[in-house]
Motif scaffolding. Structure first.
Motif, PDB file in Angstrom:
ATOM      1  N   GLU A 160       0.817  -1.216   0.000  1.00 29.27           N
ATOM      2  CA  GLU A 160       0.000   0.000   0.000  1.00 29.27           C
ATOM      3  C   GLU A 160       0.850   1.266   0.000  1.00 29.27           C
ATOM      4  O   GLU A 160       0.496   2.263  -0.619  1.00 29.27           O
ATOM      5  N   ILE A 161       1.971   1.229   0.693  1.00 28.93           N
ATOM      6  CA  ILE A 161       2.809   2.421   0.808  1.00 28.93           C
ATOM      7  C   ILE A 161       3.348   2.873  -0.559  1.00 28.93           C
ATOM      8  O   ILE A 161       3.581   4.063  -0.784  1.00 28.93           O
ATOM      9  N   LYS A 162       3.510   1.935  -1.473  1.00 32.48           N
ATOM     10  CA  LYS A 162       4.046   2.273  -2.795  1.00 32.48           C
ATOM     11  C   LYS A 162       2.982   2.761  -3.774  1.00 32.48           C
ATOM     12  O   LYS A 162       3.304   3.109  -4.918  1.00 32.48           O
ATOM     13  N   LYS A 163       1.724   2.796  -3.355  1.00 36.10           N
ATOM     14  CA  LYS A 163       0.656   3.201  -4.265  1.00 36.10           C
ATOM     15  C   LYS A 163       0.545   4.719  -4.345  1.00 36.10           C
ATOM     16  O   LYS A 163       1.042   5.459  -3.492  1.00 36.10           O
ATOM     17  N   ASP A 164      -0.167   5.169  -5.383  1.00 37.37           N
ATOM     18  CA  ASP A 164      -0.216   6.599  -5.693  1.00 37.37           C
ATOM     19  C   ASP A 164      -0.897   7.410  -4.602  1.00 37.37           C
ATOM     20  O   ASP A 164      -0.498   8.550  -4.331  1.00 37.37           O
ATOM     21  N   TYR A 165      -1.936   6.867  -3.978  1.00 41.74           N
ATOM     22  CA  TYR A 165      -2.671   7.673  -2.999  1.00 41.74           C
ATOM     23  C   TYR A 165      -1.808   7.966  -1.763  1.00 41.74           C
ATOM     24  O   TYR A 165      -1.958   9.020  -1.131  1.00 41.74           O
ATOM     25  N   VAL A 166      -0.908   7.044  -1.408  1.00 39.57           N
ATOM     26  CA  VAL A 166       0.001   7.305  -0.297  1.00 39.57           C
ATOM     27  C   VAL A 166       1.061   8.323  -0.722  1.00 39.57           C
ATOM     28  O   VAL A 166       1.432   9.220   0.057  1.00 39.57           O
ATOM     29  N   MET A 167       1.548   8.196  -1.954  1.00 40.55           N
ATOM     30  CA  MET A 167       2.508   9.177  -2.449  1.00 40.55           C
ATOM     31  C   MET A 167       1.894  10.572  -2.470  1.00 40.55           C
ATOM     32  O   MET A 167       2.551  11.569  -2.119  1.00 40.55           O
ATOM     33  N   ALA A 168       0.620  10.663  -2.875  1.00 36.00           N
ATOM     34  CA  ALA A 168      -0.054  11.959  -2.895  1.00 36.00           C
ATOM     35  C   ALA A 168      -0.226  12.517  -1.493  1.00 36.00           C
ATOM     36  O   ALA A 168      -0.076  13.725  -1.268  1.00 36.00           O
ATOM     37  N   ALA A 169      -0.548  11.640  -0.531  1.00 34.02           N
ATOM     38  CA  ALA A 169      -0.698  12.088   0.851  1.00 34.02           C
ATOM     39  C   ALA A 169       0.629  12.590   1.405  1.00 34.02           C
ATOM     40  O   ALA A 169       0.671  13.585   2.144  1.00 34.02           O
ATOM     41  N   ARG A 170       1.711  11.924   1.052  1.00 35.01           N
ATOM     42  CA  ARG A 170       3.028  12.378   1.490  1.00 35.01           C
ATOM     43  C   ARG A 170       3.382  13.716   0.850  1.00 35.01           C
ATOM     44  O   ARG A 170       3.940  14.616   1.501  1.00 35.01           O
ATOM     45  N   ALA A 171       3.049  13.848  -0.425  1.00 35.80           N
ATOM     46  CA  ALA A 171       3.344  15.104  -1.119  1.00 35.80           C
ATOM     47  C   ALA A 171       2.542  16.263  -0.541  1.00 35.80           C
ATOM     48  O   ALA A 171       2.996  17.414  -0.551  1.00 35.80           O
TER      49      ALA A 171
END
Length: 294
Positions: free
Chosen positions: A180-191
């Motif tokens: 899950e951590i590698k998915k786009d929604y987590v990347m967007a949340a981090r950004a």
């Protein structure tokens, strides 16, 4: 005209009732849980209240009438306790111990699994090596060693079961969280600079819960079986708060003398409980994992 909304819960309920065996097992499990929860109301007598038992009614066969006119449908043990009542009270202890232990193990395992997946590095290495070492030993053996150090008691059994079972959840959560951590929604949340706790508990955790729920169902049955084994061996719950395992142990010495019912009926209750939990858990696993469906 109203339109029915197809929600995930509605789909899950529809898939679950599609299996008659799973529905029967779920109904049986609910009845068992209700009997255990309301043992003081459902049980014909309190088998551990000395004012309600009579030694003259000891070792009566199933269906026999006691000295006071009370009929014991499942017989009595050597102390005159009604076996039906003892089983209901034993179910309460077994279910309580397993539910509290598994719930606590889920919380500990999820926290450590999320921490290992999110932080990585030496933290992940320490947690996962600990998991690997623990899972390399039989759960019953580890629980025996822990209780040898902790002693008897319901709280001691719960602690031992937590320490035995947390590793299953930590490994599962860590594996699912890494995906899950590698998915786009987590990347967007981090950004978006969201707090780490919000990303973990608001985004990652809900998506790793399905396999955790399946394993938790299986581990409840395993916790009941381990607790029964420990109590049968005499290192589990004390005799003042007996579970199904201790009831089976109490009647084991009387099997060869023909008084089978003292161990037999608690054993049947334990078997039925485990079968119901496993059947419900297997069907839930099939629903949550489409690849397991036929």
């Amino acid at each position: 005209m109203s339109v029915a909304v197809d929600t995930p819960f509605r789909r899950f309920a529809s898939d679950f009732v599609a299996s008659p065996l799973a529905v029967i097992a779920a109904v049986g499990l609910v009845l068992i849980a209700l009997m255990a929860l309301f043992a003081g109301v459902v049980a014909p007598q309190n088998p551990y209240d000395l004012a309600q038992i009579d030694i003259l009614d000891g070792s009566l066969e199933p269906g026999s009438e006691g000295f006071t006119g009370f009929r014991y449908w499942l017989g009595t043990d050597e102390q005159g306790r009604d076996m039906l009542s003892a089983m209901i009270y034993g179910l309460r202890i077994s279910l309580f111990v397993s539910f509290v232990a598994v719930t606590s193990a889920v919380l500990v395992g999820m926290a450590l699994g999320l921490l290992a997946a999110w932080r990585g590095g030496w933290i992940e290495g320490v947690i996962m090596r600990t998991v690997d070492i623990q899972l390399s030993f039989p759960a019953l053996l580890v629980a025996l060693l822990l209780l040898a150090a902790l002693g008897k008691g319901v709280d001691k059994v719960i602690i031992a079961l937590i320490l035995v079972q947390w590793a299953y959840f930590a490994r599962t959560v860590r594996a699912a969280a890494l995906v899950e951590i590698k998915k786009d929604y987590v990347m967007a949340a981090r950004a978006a600079a969201l707090p780490e706790w919000r990303i973990l508990f608001g985004h990652v955790l809900p998506n790793v819960m399905p396999p955790v729920l399946v394993i938790a169902t299986v581990q409840v049955a395993n916790a009941i079986a381990i607790e029964a084994s420990l109590s049968f061996l005499g290192v589990g719950v004390p005799i003042t708060e007996p579970s199904l395992g201790l009831l089976i142990a109490n009647g084991f010495d009387y099997l060869l003398s023909g008084r089978y019912w003292i161990s037999f009926y608690p054993g049947v209750a334990l078997l039925v409980t485990l079968v119901c939990i496993n059947m419900v858990g297997d069907h839930v696993r099939d629903i949550l994992n489409p690849r397991m469906q036929r």
